[in-house]
Design a protein around this motif. Structure first.
Motif: not given
Length: 214
Positions: A30-31, A53-59, A103-109, A117-120
């Motif tokens: 999720f981007t 386990d299947k879904f990954k995301l960044v902050l 939620f609080k441990e979502i990585p920055l990249f 994968l980064i936010h911006w």
């Protein structure tokens, strides 16, 4: 597979996942912002946690603003309209500490062998680890140009945060925000095939000119 700009559009997310017909080897990243603009943010977070386990995301910037708000009641002009929504989401997460900690441990990249994968934002001359959360989540330009005009690394960068760009697929950078919360589409992108899969919004949730709920 990368999915953009959810902003609490839970039903559209589920419909898009169904269209993807995922198999055991597929991974979904999720981007862009999970929360705000539509009040089903908690359902989105809970759904991603259940499938972590299947879904990954960044902050992202809205998620970062939420964490700042609940820690210090820090208000940012970009998200002032969502403070009541922040309070409601916070109360729900307090009742689900495992999900809240996730939620609080979502990585920055996230950096893999074939993409970043980064936010911006990536500042020329800095490693990913040297960037602050604010740099990775907010800044859009460097010396008056978009950051990707300076990008020279080999790995493809998947990024978000600049909705006005709409679709911007370049050789080394990919951005597909199709404004689901404004009554357009939720979009997924397959890295290996460049395939784009969309799900039409079920309704309009936000006035794009006022950034407020309809």
């Amino acid at each position: 597979i990368f999915i953009w700009d959810i902003h609490g559009c839970f039903e559209e997310l589920k419909l898009l996942i169904d269209k993807l017909d995922l198999n055991d080897d597929d991974k979904v990243y999720f981007t862009w912002d999970l929360i705000n603009k539509w009040p089903k943010s908690f359902k989105v977070i809970k759904y991603i946690y259940k499938n972590r386990d299947k879904f990954k995301l960044v902050l992202w910037n809205h998620d970062l603003e939420f964490l700042k708000y609940i820690d210090w009641k820090e208000e940012n002009s970009e998200i002032l309209n969502f403070n009541k929504r922040f309070d409601k989401l916070h109360k729900k997460l307090l009742n689900k500490p495992k999900i809240f900690n996730f939620f609080k441990e979502i990585p920055l990249f996230i950096e893999e062998d074939d993409f970043i994968l980064i936010h911006w934002w990536i500042i020329p001359g800095k490693t990913l680890e040297e960037h602050s959360a604010e740099e990775l989540c907010y800044l859009r330009t460097y010396k008056w140009k978009p950051w990707y005009d300076y990008y020279t690394l080999d790995k493809k960068v998947i990024y978000g945060h600049w909705a006005i760009e709409w679709l911007n697929i370049r050789e080394k950078t990919v951005w597909l925000d199709t404004w689901c919360c404004y009554w357009n589409y939720l979009t997924a992108y397959v890295l290996e095939t460049w395939e784009i899969i969309t799900q039409k919004a079920l309704e309009q949730y936000i006035d794009p000119f006022k950034n407020k709920s309809i």
